[in-house]
Design a protein around this motif. Structure first.
Motif, PDB file in Angstrom:
ATOM      1  N   GLN A 296       0.827  -1.210   0.000  1.00 58.52           N
ATOM      2  CA  GLN A 296       0.000   0.000   0.000  1.00 58.52           C
ATOM      3  C   GLN A 296       0.861   1.259   0.000  1.00 58.52           C
ATOM      4  O   GLN A 296       0.575   2.220  -0.715  1.00 58.52           O
ATOM      5  CB  GLN A 296      -0.902  -0.038   1.234  1.00 58.52           C
ATOM      6  CG  GLN A 296      -1.766   1.185   1.467  1.00 58.52           C
ATOM      7  CD  GLN A 296      -2.573   1.053   2.756  1.00 58.52           C
ATOM      8  OE1 GLN A 296      -2.438   0.072   3.491  1.00 58.52           O
ATOM      9  NE2 GLN A 296      -3.410   2.028   3.032  1.00 58.52           N
ATOM     10  N   ASN A 297       1.934   1.230   0.781  1.00 53.11           N
ATOM     11  CA  ASN A 297       2.778   2.418   0.942  1.00 53.11           C
ATOM     12  C   ASN A 297       3.789   2.607  -0.180  1.00 53.11           C
ATOM     13  O   ASN A 297       4.413   3.669  -0.273  1.00 53.11           O
ATOM     14  CB  ASN A 297       3.528   2.350   2.275  1.00 53.11           C
ATOM     15  CG  ASN A 297       2.604   2.485   3.470  1.00 53.11           C
ATOM     16  OD1 ASN A 297       1.487   2.981   3.347  1.00 53.11           O
ATOM     17  ND2 ASN A 297       3.063   2.037   4.628  1.00 53.11           N
ATOM     18  N   HIS A 298       3.975   1.582  -1.022  1.00 51.95           N
ATOM     19  CA  HIS A 298       5.033   1.649  -2.034  1.00 51.95           C
ATOM     20  C   HIS A 298       4.506   1.458  -3.456  1.00 51.95           C
ATOM     21  O   HIS A 298       5.241   0.998  -4.335  1.00 51.95           O
ATOM     22  CB  HIS A 298       6.115   0.619  -1.709  1.00 51.95           C
ATOM     23  CG  HIS A 298       6.838   0.913  -0.424  1.00 51.95           C
ATOM     24  ND1 HIS A 298       7.935   1.742  -0.346  1.00 51.95           N
ATOM     25  CD2 HIS A 298       6.583   0.517   0.855  1.00 51.95           C
ATOM     26  CE1 HIS A 298       8.342   1.827   0.912  1.00 51.95           C
ATOM     27  NE2 HIS A 298       7.537   1.097   1.660  1.00 51.95           N
ATOM     28  N   GLY A 299       3.264   1.812  -3.671  1.00 45.67           N
ATOM     29  CA  GLY A 299       2.732   1.858  -5.020  1.00 45.67           C
ATOM     30  C   GLY A 299       2.412   0.519  -5.652  1.00 45.67           C
ATOM     31  O   GLY A 299       2.266   0.431  -6.874  1.00 45.67           O
ATOM     32  N   ILE A 300       2.303  -0.533  -4.847  1.00 44.06           N
ATOM     33  CA  ILE A 300       1.905  -1.844  -5.371  1.00 44.06           C
ATOM     34  C   ILE A 300       0.396  -1.974  -5.174  1.00 44.06           C
ATOM     35  O   ILE A 300      -0.090  -1.989  -4.045  1.00 44.06           O
ATOM     36  CB  ILE A 300       2.651  -2.980  -4.652  1.00 44.06           C
ATOM     37  CG1 ILE A 300       4.153  -2.846  -4.902  1.00 44.06           C
ATOM     38  CG2 ILE A 300       2.147  -4.342  -5.117  1.00 44.06           C
ATOM     39  CD1 ILE A 300       4.995  -3.821  -4.108  1.00 44.06           C
ATOM     40  N   HIS A 301      -0.333  -2.072  -6.259  1.00 44.68           N
ATOM     41  CA  HIS A 301      -1.789  -2.037  -6.190  1.00 44.68           C
ATOM     42  C   HIS A 301      -2.429  -3.415  -6.092  1.00 44.68           C
ATOM     43  O   HIS A 301      -3.577  -3.531  -5.654  1.00 44.68           O
ATOM     44  CB  HIS A 301      -2.351  -1.319  -7.420  1.00 44.68           C
ATOM     45  CG  HIS A 301      -1.837   0.078  -7.580  1.00 44.68           C
ATOM     46  ND1 HIS A 301      -1.818   0.748  -8.784  1.00 44.68           N
ATOM     47  CD2 HIS A 301      -1.301   0.942  -6.671  1.00 44.68           C
ATOM     48  CE1 HIS A 301      -1.304   1.951  -8.616  1.00 44.68           C
ATOM     49  NE2 HIS A 301      -0.981   2.093  -7.345  1.00 44.68           N
ATOM     50  N   THR A 302      -1.694  -4.449  -6.513  1.00 42.41           N
ATOM     51  CA  THR A 302      -2.272  -5.794  -6.547  1.00 42.41           C
ATOM     52  C   THR A 302      -1.298  -6.801  -5.964  1.00 42.41           C
ATOM     53  O   THR A 302      -0.127  -6.848  -6.360  1.00 42.41           O
ATOM     54  CB  THR A 302      -2.614  -6.213  -7.993  1.00 42.41           C
ATOM     55  OG1 THR A 302      -3.490  -5.244  -8.574  1.00 42.41           O
ATOM     56  CG2 THR A 302      -3.294  -7.571  -8.016  1.00 42.41           C
ATOM     57  N   LEU A 303      -1.779  -7.603  -5.024  1.00 44.65           N
ATOM     58  CA  LEU A 303      -1.007  -8.713  -4.477  1.00 44.65           C
ATOM     59  C   LEU A 303      -1.633 -10.020  -4.950  1.00 44.65           C
ATOM     60  O   LEU A 303      -2.857 -10.185  -4.896  1.00 44.65           O
ATOM     61  CB  LEU A 303      -0.995  -8.675  -2.950  1.00 44.65           C
ATOM     62  CG  LEU A 303      -0.205  -7.540  -2.287  1.00 44.65           C
ATOM     63  CD1 LEU A 303      -0.297  -7.656  -0.773  1.00 44.65           C
ATOM     64  CD2 LEU A 303       1.249  -7.560  -2.728  1.00 44.65           C
ATOM     65  N   VAL A 304      -0.789 -10.934  -5.398  1.00 46.57           N
ATOM     66  CA  VAL A 304      -1.254 -12.224  -5.901  1.00 46.57           C
ATOM     67  C   VAL A 304      -0.556 -13.329  -5.128  1.00 46.57           C
ATOM     68  O   VAL A 304       0.646 -13.252  -4.860  1.00 46.57           O
ATOM     69  CB  VAL A 304      -0.946 -12.380  -7.410  1.00 46.57           C
ATOM     70  CG1 VAL A 304      -1.395 -13.747  -7.914  1.00 46.57           C
ATOM     71  CG2 VAL A 304      -1.617 -11.269  -8.204  1.00 46.57           C
ATOM     72  N   MET A 305      -1.311 -14.348  -4.751  1.00 47.94           N
ATOM     73  CA  MET A 305      -0.704 -15.510  -4.111  1.00 47.94           C
ATOM     74  C   MET A 305      -1.343 -16.772  -4.661  1.00 47.94           C
ATOM     75  O   MET A 305      -2.531 -16.787  -5.007  1.00 47.94           O
ATOM     76  CB  MET A 305      -0.865 -15.451  -2.595  1.00 47.94           C
ATOM     77  CG  MET A 305      -2.268 -15.685  -2.092  1.00 47.94           C
ATOM     78  SD  MET A 305      -2.411 -15.315  -0.345  1.00 47.94           S
ATOM     79  CE  MET A 305      -2.374 -13.531  -0.404  1.00 47.94           C
ATOM     80  N   LEU A 306      -0.549 -17.812  -4.777  1.00 49.06           N
ATOM     81  CA  LEU A 306      -1.043 -19.119  -5.188  1.00 49.06           C
ATOM     82  C   LEU A 306      -0.932 -20.070  -4.016  1.00 49.06           C
ATOM     83  O   LEU A 306       0.075 -20.077  -3.302  1.00 49.06           O
ATOM     84  CB  LEU A 306      -0.230 -19.663  -6.367  1.00 49.06           C
ATOM     85  CG  LEU A 306      -0.387 -18.959  -7.715  1.00 49.06           C
ATOM     86  CD1 LEU A 306       0.551 -19.591  -8.744  1.00 49.06           C
ATOM     87  CD2 LEU A 306      -1.823 -19.028  -8.201  1.00 49.06           C
ATOM     88  N   CYS A 307      -1.953 -20.868  -3.794  1.00 47.07           N
ATOM     89  CA  CYS A 307      -1.885 -21.895  -2.760  1.00 47.07           C
ATOM     90  C   CYS A 307      -2.504 -23.172  -3.306  1.00 47.07           C
ATOM     91  O   CYS A 307      -3.275 -23.147  -4.272  1.00 47.07           O
ATOM     92  CB  CYS A 307      -2.586 -21.450  -1.477  1.00 47.07           C
ATOM     93  SG  CYS A 307      -4.373 -21.274  -1.590  1.00 47.07           S
ATOM     94  N   LEU A 308      -2.140 -24.291  -2.709  1.00 48.98           N
ATOM     95  CA  LEU A 308      -2.712 -25.560  -3.114  1.00 48.98           C
ATOM     96  C   LEU A 308      -4.211 -25.555  -2.831  1.00 48.98           C
ATOM     97  O   LEU A 308      -4.679 -24.884  -1.910  1.00 48.98           O
ATOM     98  CB  LEU A 308      -2.032 -26.707  -2.367  1.00 48.98           C
ATOM     99  CG  LEU A 308      -0.517 -26.849  -2.605  1.00 48.98           C
ATOM    100  CD1 LEU A 308       0.047 -27.973  -1.745  1.00 48.98           C
ATOM    101  CD2 LEU A 308      -0.218 -27.091  -4.074  1.00 48.98           C
ATOM    102  N   ALA A 309      -4.951 -26.317  -3.614  1.00 47.28           N
ATOM    103  CA  ALA A 309      -6.413 -26.309  -3.493  1.00 47.28           C
ATOM    104  C   ALA A 309      -6.874 -26.705  -2.097  1.00 47.28           C
ATOM    105  O   ALA A 309      -7.908 -26.230  -1.618  1.00 47.28           O
ATOM    106  CB  ALA A 309      -7.020 -27.241  -4.542  1.00 47.28           C
ATOM    107  N   GLU A 310      -6.090 -27.566  -1.412  1.00 45.40           N
ATOM    108  CA  GLU A 310      -6.499 -28.022  -0.083  1.00 45.40           C
ATOM    109  C   GLU A 310      -6.098 -27.061   1.033  1.00 45.40           C
ATOM    110  O   GLU A 310      -6.397 -27.303   2.206  1.00 45.40           O
ATOM    111  CB  GLU A 310      -5.901 -29.403   0.211  1.00 45.40           C
ATOM    112  CG  GLU A 310      -4.385 -29.452   0.240  1.00 45.40           C
ATOM    113  CD  GLU A 310      -3.764 -29.851  -1.087  1.00 45.40           C
ATOM    114  OE1 GLU A 310      -2.663 -30.435  -1.070  1.00 45.40           O
ATOM    115  OE2 GLU A 310      -4.384 -29.590  -2.140  1.00 45.40           O
TER     116      GLU A 310
END
Length: 204
Positions: free
Chosen positions: A120-134
């Motif tokens: 938020q403070n450094h101009g990153i508008h989108t965070l993405v994470m991948l996790c296993l389905a379980e």
């Protein structure tokens, strides 16, 4: 890059927890933390089985510009790490690892909240994470922080849109950085005091 916090029923989190950025000089702490992950936690974090040698290579890589590691210290020991890796304009990927005995205590949520603040403070508008389905735990954490989930074969993608920075978000990050420097100062003072005491005992 997968997020590795799984469902485990554990005791409440210890009150003495500090969330702060990790410096490059704390690589050894990062390696020791990763080695304490069991097979399930390693698969959850990396999406595959990985041995100690692979963990050492991963932690020892030269970080790309903009990479941020945030650590959760419980009673002074690193028990969880959140990673933020730039992935294009105004976007970053995140990943998490929490030691088995400390899962289910809110560490993953606290780490993600901290990364959201940094983004938020450094101009990153989108965070993405991948996790296993379980991995229901990371999916619940993502929803709790206002993110949305996209289901894919074998995995789930979480997306969080960060708000604009505010005086409060800037203050939260500044306080965290203060904890980092205070911890370093305390370590220096402790080492200096120990050395001084040793010199006196040796009659120097």
């Amino acid at each position: 890059m997968t997020a590795g916090v799984t469902d485990r029923g554990e005791a409440p989190l210890a009150a003495d927890m500090v969330i702060r950025r990790l410096s490059r000089g704390e690589q050894k702490l990062f390696v020791e933390h990763l080695k304490r992950l069991d097979a399930e936690a390693r698969r959850s974090r990396f999406g595959r089985a990985i041995g100690d040698a692979g963990l050492v290579r991963y932690a020892g890589r030269q970080p790309e510009p903009g990479v941020v590691l945030v650590g959760a210290f419980v009673d002074g020991v690193l028990r969880g790490v959140g990673e933020l890796h730039p992935a294009g304009e105004n976007k970053a990927e995140t990943a998490f690892s929490v030691e088995p005995a400390f899962q289910g205590r809110g560490i993953g949520r606290r780490l993600l909240q901290h990364l959201v603040t940094i983004a938020q403070n450094h101009g990153i508008h989108t965070l993405v994470m991948l996790c296993l389905a379980e991995n229901g735990s990371m999916q619940r954490i993502t929803r709790r922080l206002g993110g949305r989930l996209i289901t894919q074969p074998g995995e789930v993608e979480g997306i969080i849109r960060t708000p604009f920075p505010t005086p409060f978000s800037l203050a939260r990050e500044a306080l965290s950085e203060g904890a980092r420097y205070a911890s370093a100062a305390l370590d220096w003072w402790t080492d200096a005091a120990t050395a001084s005491q040793g010199s006196r005992l040796a009659g120097r």
